[in-house]
Design an enzyme around this catalytic site. Sequence first.
Site, mmCIF file in Angstrom:
data_model
loop_
_atom_site.group_PDB
_atom_site.id
_atom_site.type_symbol
_atom_site.label_atom_id
_atom_site.label_comp_id
_atom_site.label_asym_id
_atom_site.label_seq_id
_atom_site.Cartn_x
_atom_site.Cartn_y
_atom_site.Cartn_z
ATOM 1 N N GLU A 1 0.864 -1.173 0.000
ATOM 2 C CA GLU A 1 0.000 0.000 0.000
ATOM 3 C C GLU A 1 0.900 1.223 0.000
ATOM 4 O O GLU A 1 1.920 1.241 0.692
ATOM 5 C CB GLU A 1 -0.835 -0.054 1.269
ATOM 6 C CG GLU A 1 -1.832 1.029 1.443
ATOM 7 C CD GLU A 1 -2.536 0.801 2.770
ATOM 8 O OE1 GLU A 1 -2.135 1.464 3.751
ATOM 9 O OE2 GLU A 1 -3.437 -0.040 2.817
ATOM 10 N N TYR B 1 8.060 0.865 -7.106
ATOM 11 C CA TYR B 1 7.250 -0.348 -7.082
ATOM 12 C C TYR B 1 6.891 -0.805 -8.498
ATOM 13 O O TYR B 1 6.932 -1.997 -8.793
ATOM 14 C CB TYR B 1 5.999 -0.141 -6.232
ATOM 15 C CG TYR B 1 6.307 0.233 -4.798
ATOM 16 C CD1 TYR B 1 7.356 -0.359 -4.106
ATOM 17 C CD2 TYR B 1 5.566 1.196 -4.131
ATOM 18 C CE1 TYR B 1 7.648 -0.021 -2.792
ATOM 19 C CE2 TYR B 1 5.842 1.535 -2.813
ATOM 20 C CZ TYR B 1 6.893 0.931 -2.157
ATOM 21 O OH TYR B 1 7.174 1.270 -0.856
#
Length: 145
Positions: free
Chosen positions: A92, A104
């Site tokens: 998250e 990411y």
Amino acid sequence: MTAEEMAALHALCFTTPKPWTAAEFASMLADPFVFALTEAEGVLLGRAVAGEAEVLTLAVAPQARRRGMAARLMARFLYQARLRGAEAAFLEVAAGNLAAIALYRAHGFAEAGRRRGYYRHPDGRAEDALVLSRSLGKPAPPAAT
């Protein structure tokens, strides 16, 4: 790296979400499914259970950024997740954290969901959380003996 050192580093890196305390780090580290990956000025806490892995937090000291440390920690996380039997990984991230999102994505994560207004900044402003995921593939079967 001790829980106290992790908490001090986390406090350098975050105001939103609220930095974790040493007690919170110690509690997480007591969980047998949680693992810590550290470098001198960076830490990644991960959890792997029931075929899934999650990045719980990733923090790199501001003065140590842009030197590949977060990328190394992420690569180590993916490796450890596979070793621990995970077939998928999740994390998250605040929707406005563009540097983290780029990191990411470079490691194969894609948006899987959005939590509207999930984070609250000290000034009261709300920010969405992006849920990112990626497949890790099926773990190799144990070698025959």
